[in-house]
Scaffold this active site. Structure first.
Site, mmCIF file in Angstrom:
data_model
loop_
_atom_site.group_PDB
_atom_site.id
_atom_site.type_symbol
_atom_site.label_atom_id
_atom_site.label_comp_id
_atom_site.label_asym_id
_atom_site.label_seq_id
_atom_site.Cartn_x
_atom_site.Cartn_y
_atom_site.Cartn_z
ATOM 1 N N HIS A 28 15.106 59.219 32.566
ATOM 2 C CA HIS A 28 14.788 59.146 33.623
ATOM 3 C C HIS A 28 15.213 58.119 34.496
ATOM 4 C CE1 HIS A 28 11.845 58.359 36.988
ATOM 5 N NE2 HIS A 28 12.438 59.275 37.724
ATOM 6 N N GLU A 80 7.235 54.683 40.914
ATOM 7 C CA GLU A 80 7.338 56.158 41.026
ATOM 8 C C GLU A 80 6.175 56.708 40.243
ATOM 9 O OE1 GLU A 80 10.881 58.169 39.944
ATOM 10 O OE2 GLU A 80 10.293 60.165 39.896
ATOM 11 N N GLU A 128 18.538 58.135 35.065
ATOM 12 C CA GLU A 128 19.036 59.056 36.265
ATOM 13 C C GLU A 128 19.108 58.240 37.366
ATOM 14 O OE1 GLU A 128 15.899 61.808 37.591
ATOM 15 O OE2 GLU A 128 16.651 61.268 39.503
ATOM 16 N N HIS A 129 18.117 57.412 37.545
ATOM 17 C CA HIS A 129 18.176 56.379 38.812
ATOM 18 C C HIS A 129 19.365 55.437 38.767
ATOM 19 C CE1 HIS A 129 14.034 56.549 40.669
ATOM 20 N NE2 HIS A 129 13.808 57.297 39.621
#
Lengths: 421, 428
Positions: free
Chosen positions: A48, A126, A51-52
């Site tokens: 994840h 997040e 992905e950023h």
């Protein structure tokens, strides 16, 4: 019926084109076959975080977002336990811009140390915003390691502890890229105002010269069958007790998958569903209850979650849920009820088809599952489920030794609304 | 070798084609708008009533009426309504804003007439049964108490209180005591006054087919509406709460929710289209000034944005974010810095070009297909306007100048005019 054409480029990239001349838009969806299940146990949250970083600029394109916004496009991405999926929509005449920026970041990333440092922080925020700072937000973080002991589904995609994300270094992030991001590990879908001829030609132009890479082989440990009921109780500063049940269920491609999904619909899809009708409206044990499946590629979870009505002991709510599950196991589902949940599936499927991006994503998902053609037989698979199969599957699912239960109880300390003025 | 350094040539969106809704006034005075388009045999229906929270003495009354329409009517028990809607595969969503309340339904065209029959019964003969009301209140109260533990919810509610005043119809928010003040009579009374208003209207989008559309209109024409215009309550003066900064201490929380903003105006205000552009630059998309600074440069937050909410008689602009507690003060300072830059320096051409193209692309997405168009159209008609409003917005997007944007920022983005709400911790 969703028509599409498919080809595979020399470097292994699968390309699907779905032509819909009614839309002025084109959707571009790229699915990479990498999710949090592919992470090292010491580096949880990497897929994840990565992905950023995919938005931090690539070898020839310093910023991913700017050129896309410049041509009227919009994009986003998500990571789950199984896949990382990137998608964008733009005016169809500007398709090349989308393919340019997507192919360049498949070719080679070029983010900086500063970029990494900022995105680590963004991901930590997040994590806080979605899990740590929400009432009941950490329940799923607790449930996964209870239900899974060896399979990487035991950790959540967002990460388990902030330290793993804080410690992520530039080199290991690069290594992650070359082991998972490659044409031969991706599926590209173009949908909307793009003919197959044009789509294939432009995809080959932009992606054709990216070299095949060695993908780290996936060797995931198989979760052994659970042998006894697992239980965890936690106390948290929340206003009401909550209850979480997680049963192991078969993988996405298993023949019983659709029956599991229908069982979750019978239990909790809509106001006429059993758990809502019986436990919320009639017995008034819960203020809120839900059943759903995680639907993962490897054997996933059948979840039931509920918040208890103030003053109802958690054990009473738990018992009532088990009564409903016993009915699912032992009593034949009336044909009208089975027809109802099948109608719901069919209608929802059709509502979803109005959106080109949704069609593009679904095509990518089914291709990833094995064959995009399955998209057109999916509702048929729901239709074929029989009442007998529902009982049979329910008997397999709803066993105590297959269950992990989480009591998420109110901690006796003042809540915000009781202290602040 | 292909040239990957040079951006490929691209086209600018100059015109957007969208289906123009047809409008018809039925015998009962009900205005029906139709957008017939799409390939699938499905229909979306939007029923809209002047039944928003501002028209009730408690916001919970308007909300409860909207939610409880589906919980039992003269013709159908709540269980029956739920059974039938689910059996037809219909998706039924009640919704409410400060000004308007309504019902949105998706259905297969083949079930349109059955589904409309159920919805019609909810609108013209709801019973608000005692038992369903009690369950609703219990559930809703628990949800409310859970919401009260979220920094974002607390900041959002406090912000409207601060802007409009705690007792103003646009400012008042839900309070725990409200749950004791609701009963069937209160609900019934509110329903009678609002759900048969002559200002009600219906939007049909999708592909009903000509004969079903005719049957549908016949049905809709049977909704008894009042013929006289509503005697709308006068709009009370806005009395913002004194003080600039309003802090709701929530000390256990690891992030603070921020709202920083000010009163603006309704959709028909001459500055509205230009404000959409200014807002986009400030915080209206991923490449906005706030996102680039506070997320992509500083990493204080997972997301930050700003939006303009037009109401019938007012409106507001607000910046919204949840930031790590330790960054609260810095984030606020940076938000003001971005406002000041917009007041001081004209936007550069390349940024403005990008924003123009992005916004046109966004409109293209909003007007793609009958259901997205319906969603957009609903807001426009609800504000008493028509689709020429969208053309006006497009013209503004295409032609606004950096000078005009700076003037607008000088008018509406003065830090000293802003109210602040912070829910969480202010770590120094």
């Amino acid at each position: 019926m969703i028509r599409f054409e498919k080809t595979t480029l020399g470097n292994g990239l699968r390309v699907l084109v779905h032509h819909d001349p009614a839309s002025p838009l084109a959707a571009v969806n790229i699915l990479y076959d990498v999710g949090s299940r592919d992470e090292d146990p010491g580096r949880i949250g990497f897929a994840h975080l990565f992905e950023h970083l995919m938005f931090g600029g690539s070898v020839n394109v310093p910023s991913y977002d700017t050129p896309l916004q410049q041509v009227g496009g919009e994009n986003n991405a998500f990571t789950n336990t199984d896949i990382t999926n990137y998608y964008l929509t733009l005016p169809s005449n500007n398709l090349d811009t989308g393919l340019w920026i997507e192919s360049d970041r498949m070719l080679e990333l070029n983010f900086t140390e500063k970029n990494l440092q900022v995105q680590r922080q963004v991901v930590i925020e997040e994590f806080k915003q979605r899990y740590l700072n929400q009432p009941y937000g950490d329940a799923i973080l607790l449930l996964r390691p209870l239900a899974y002991k060896v399979h990487p589904y035991r950790w959540p995609t967002i990460g388990r502890e902030i330290s793993h994300i804080q410690e992520a270094g530039l080199e290991e992030v690069k290594d992650f890229f070359y082991s998972h991001y490659a044409p031969n590990n991706a599926i590209l879908v173009l949908a909307g105002n793009v003919t197959p001829d044009r789509g294939f030609e432009r995809a080959a132009y932009w992606f054709g010269d990216i070299e095949r890479r060695n993908i780290r082989p996936r060797n995931l440990p198989v979760e052994p069958p659970q042998e006894s009921h697992r239980h965890l109780t936690v106390h948290r500063p929340v206003p009401f007790d909550a209850l979480y049940l997680a049963f192991h269920m078969p993988e996405r491609t298993h023949r019983d998958y659709h029956a599991c999904d229908l069982i979750s619909d019978i239990l909790s899809n809509g106001k006429s569903s059993r758990l809502y009708r019986s436990l919320v409206m009639e017995q008034k044990l819960f203020s809120d209850i839900n059943a759903y499946i995680t639907g993962e590629r490897d054997p996933g979870l059948f979840m039931i979650t509920g918040k208890l009505t103030d003053g109802v002991p958690v054990e009473a709510g738990e018992k009532a849920i088990h009564n409903e599950l016993e009915k699912m196991r032992e009593e034949r589902v009336p044909s009208h009820e089975l027809a109802k949940v099948k109608n719901q599936v069919e209608a929802n499927w059709l509502y979803g088809e109005t959106d080109i991006l949704n069609r593009a994503m679904n095509l990518a998902l089914f291709e990833w599952l094995g064959d995009a053609d399955m998209i057109n037989s999916e509702t048929e698979k729901y239709h074929k489920v029989t009442a007998e199969q529902i009982n049979q599957v329910a008997r397999n699912l709803f066993r105590m030794e297959n269950l992990s239960t989480l009591y998420y109880l109110r901690q006796k300390e003042p809540l915000n609304h009781e202290t602040s003025t | 070798m292909i040239d990957r350094k040079t951006p490929p040539p691209y086209g600018i969106i100059d015109k957007i084609r969208f289906p123009l809704p047809e409008q018809e006034i039925l015998g009962n005075g009900l205005s029906v708008h139709t957008i017939q388009d799409g390939v699938h045999d499905i229909v979306r229906l939007d029923y809209s009533f002047p039944a928003g929270s501002r028209y009730a003495s408690l916001p919970l009354t308007a909300f409860a009426v909207n939610q409880l329409l589906q919980e039992g009517t003269k013709k159908y028990h709540a269980r029956e309504l739920a059974e039938k809607l689910d059996y037809y595969g219909a998706v039924f969503k009640p919704w409410i804003t400060s000004d308007t309340a309504g019902l949105t339904v998706f259905t297969l065209s083949k079930h349109l007439i059955h589904v409309t029959g159920l919805v019609q019964s909810m609108i013209i003969e709801p019973l608000f049964p005692e038992e369903e009301l009690l369950v609703f209140l219990q559930k809703r109260k628990q949800q409310f108490l859970v919401e009260m533990e979220r920094v974002s919810y607390r900041a959002r509610n406090r912000f409207t209180e601060v802007l409009f005043g705690e007792n103003h119809p646009y400012g008042r928010t839900l309070r725990e005591d409200d749950f004791q003040l609701i009963n069937r009579e209160v609900l019934r009374h509110f329903w009678e006054n609002t759900y048969s208003s002559s200002q009600s209207w219906v939007l049909v989008s999708g592909k009903p087919g000509p004969s079903r559309l005719k049957d549908l209109k016949k049905k809709l024409a049977a909704i008894p509406l009042r013929t006289e215009k509503d005697a709308l309550p006068s709009f009370p003066d806005i009395e913002s709460c004194p003080g600039k900064r309003h802090v709701i201490p929530m000390t256990r929380h690891v992030q603070s929710a921020l709202r920083i903003g000010r009163l603006t105006f309704p959709r028909n205000h001459p500055d509205f289209p230009a404000m959409l552009v200014l807002n986009t630059i400030l915080g209206g998309y991923f490449g906005s000034r706030l996102m680039r600074n506070i997320r992509e440069d500083k990493g204080y937050t997972y997301g930050i944005g700003s939006f303009i909410l037009p109401l019938h008689n007012a409106g507001y602009l607000t910046v919204v974010s949840e930031v790590g507690s330790e960054y609260t003060a810095n984030a606020i300072a940076e938000i003001y810095r971005e406002m000041e830059i917009l007041q001081r320096e004209p936007v550069k051409d390349d940024e403005l070009d990008l924003v123009r193209n992005y916004m046109m692309g966004d409109l293209l997405r909003e007007l793609d297909g009958p259901f997205s168009t319906a969603e957009t159209y609903r807001h426009v008609v609800d504000a008493g306007m028509d689709m020429s409003h969208l053309l006006h917005i497009m013209e503004t997007i295409k032609h606004i100048t950096p000078g005009e944007i700076r003037e607008l920022a000088q008018k509406y983005l003065c830090p000293e005019d802003m109210k602040e709400v912070i829910a969480g911790r202010m770590d120094e």
